[in-house]
Enzyme design. Sequence first.
Site, PDB file in Angstrom:
ATOM      1  N   ARG A  15       0.829  -1.210   0.000  1.00 14.40           N
ATOM      2  CA  ARG A  15       0.000   0.000   0.000  1.00 14.40           C
ATOM      3  C   ARG A  15       0.859   1.253   0.000  1.00 14.40           C
ATOM      4  O   ARG A  15       0.992   1.948  -0.998  1.00 14.40           O
ATOM      5  CB  ARG A  15      -0.963  -0.011   1.195  1.00 14.40           C
ATOM      6  CG  ARG A  15      -2.119   0.998   1.096  1.00 14.40           C
ATOM      7  CD  ARG A  15      -1.754   2.431   1.389  1.00 14.40           C
ATOM      8  NE  ARG A  15      -1.200   2.628   2.727  1.00 14.40           N
ATOM      9  CZ  ARG A  15      -0.739   3.803   3.160  1.00 14.40           C
ATOM     10  NH1 ARG A  15      -0.740   4.873   2.363  1.00 14.40           N
ATOM     11  NH2 ARG A  15      -0.218   3.910   4.375  1.00 14.40           N
ATOM     12  N   ASP A  16       1.494   1.548   1.088  1.00 13.72           N
ATOM     13  CA  ASP A  16       2.271   2.782   1.210  1.00 13.72           C
ATOM     14  C   ASP A  16       3.433   2.812   0.229  1.00 13.72           C
ATOM     15  O   ASP A  16       3.831   3.877  -0.240  1.00 13.72           O
ATOM     16  CB  ASP A  16       2.787   2.914   2.647  1.00 13.72           C
ATOM     17  CG  ASP A  16       3.410   4.262   2.934  1.00 13.72           C
ATOM     18  OD1 ASP A  16       2.890   5.279   2.432  1.00 13.72           O
ATOM     19  OD2 ASP A  16       4.424   4.316   3.655  1.00 13.72           O
ATOM     20  N   HIS A 207       7.451   4.293  12.173  1.00 15.95           N
ATOM     21  CA  HIS A 207       7.383   4.216  10.714  1.00 15.95           C
ATOM     22  C   HIS A 207       8.392   5.217  10.157  1.00 15.95           C
ATOM     23  O   HIS A 207       8.106   6.405  10.063  1.00 15.95           O
ATOM     24  CB  HIS A 207       5.950   4.568  10.295  1.00 15.95           C
ATOM     25  CG  HIS A 207       5.677   4.467   8.831  1.00 15.95           C
ATOM     26  ND1 HIS A 207       4.631   3.727   8.329  1.00 15.95           N
ATOM     27  CD2 HIS A 207       6.273   5.039   7.756  1.00 15.95           C
ATOM     28  CE1 HIS A 207       4.608   3.840   7.008  1.00 15.95           C
ATOM     29  NE2 HIS A 207       5.595   4.640   6.640  1.00 15.95           N
ATOM     30  N   HIS A 209      11.123   6.678   7.289  1.00 13.71           N
ATOM     31  CA  HIS A 209      11.631   6.745   5.918  1.00 13.71           C
ATOM     32  C   HIS A 209      13.149   6.929   5.998  1.00 13.71           C
ATOM     33  O   HIS A 209      13.662   7.468   6.969  1.00 13.71           O
ATOM     34  CB  HIS A 209      10.973   7.903   5.163  1.00 13.71           C
ATOM     35  CG  HIS A 209       9.555   7.631   4.788  1.00 13.71           C
ATOM     36  ND1 HIS A 209       9.091   7.703   3.501  1.00 13.71           N
ATOM     37  CD2 HIS A 209       8.484   7.252   5.542  1.00 13.71           C
ATOM     38  CE1 HIS A 209       7.805   7.394   3.469  1.00 13.71           C
ATOM     39  NE2 HIS A 209       7.412   7.121   4.702  1.00 13.71           N
ATOM     40  N   CYS A 240       6.612   9.775  -0.418  1.00 18.61           N
ATOM     41  CA  CYS A 240       5.379  10.480  -0.100  1.00 18.61           C
ATOM     42  C   CYS A 240       5.100  11.482  -1.200  1.00 18.61           C
ATOM     43  O   CYS A 240       5.928  12.362  -1.454  1.00 18.61           O
ATOM     44  CB  CYS A 240       5.463  11.194   1.247  1.00 18.61           C
ATOM     45  SG  CYS A 240       3.938  12.082   1.653  1.00 18.61           S
ATOM     46  N   ASN A 249      10.355   4.012   2.302  1.00 20.85           N
ATOM     47  CA  ASN A 249      10.339   3.484   3.657  1.00 20.85           C
ATOM     48  C   ASN A 249      11.597   2.656   3.894  1.00 20.85           C
ATOM     49  O   ASN A 249      12.242   2.186   2.957  1.00 20.85           O
ATOM     50  CB  ASN A 249       9.120   2.578   3.832  1.00 20.85           C
ATOM     51  CG  ASN A 249       7.813   3.319   3.764  1.00 20.85           C
ATOM     52  OD1 ASN A 249       7.445   4.026   4.695  1.00 20.85           O
ATOM     53  ND2 ASN A 249       7.085   3.164   2.663  1.00 20.85           N
TER      54      ASN A 249
END
Length: 288
Positions: A15-16, A207, A209, A240, A249
């Site tokens: 997803r991300d 989370h 990056h 992002c 990430n």
Amino acid sequence: MTLPSAARIVEVGPRDGLQNEKRYFDIGVRTQLINMLADAGISHIEAGSFVSPKWVPQMANSDQVFTGIERRSDTFYIALVPNLQGFELAVQARANEVAIFTSASEAFAQKNTNCSIAENLARFSPILTRAKQVSIPVRGYVSCIAGCPYEGDIEPEAVANLAAKLIAMGCYEISLGDTIGSARPEQTAQILKAVIQQVPVEKLAVHFHDTNGRALDNIRTALEFGVTVIDSAIAGLGGCPYAEGASGNVASESVIALLNELNIEHGIDLTKLLKASDFIQAALSKTQ
């Protein structure tokens, strides 16, 4: 500080990660990636989102992804939802966990969700009420915990206050996101000190990056504070769209290698995980 004996990975690549790629990946690629990640032993996987395809075209047809995966009874398949309509679509798709998202930065919230932090929280209230009725756990994301591309540094107290509000509303876990990858380990420590005063550490995830190559150092700091849940993305996918220059990430493979180095249990087969990484990287190379 004593390191935990075990940690849990939340895989956000499908997803991300994929939502920040330049093109749409077909259902077969997305479902196969998720199946490979589950087979490697990852228990929590972000499988898709029910945000409008107008805003995130890469996540179109997430309902078909949820239908197409080979479901395992020991795996939570998570859907990102922006509002009650998205939540109902996730329920229909048989997501067994959902995630909601806001930002510790007012400017970023406006850019990312077209509304204020307060308006975000108002949107979440009916989701959490409905989720309780149908017994679906809700995870909360707080982005820009360290820095914002529009506001600069973020005060740790702002992160703590927002995390506490989400817990009070009914989120079972809060993922603290360093969206632009600007956090330094000492800054991560300050943020966690502030948040843990208001939210139990067992309800927190991190989370990171890897924009500035500090994600693993930040994760080590979080582990020292007792955080045991780490978001990561296979092959370091992601970024992002609302934070120019933010890299992907932290790679799941790198996190597992760190946990192995620290003798922290995680239950993931690294060999199988690397096969999933090879698979998605091959898919990416075909589209470039």
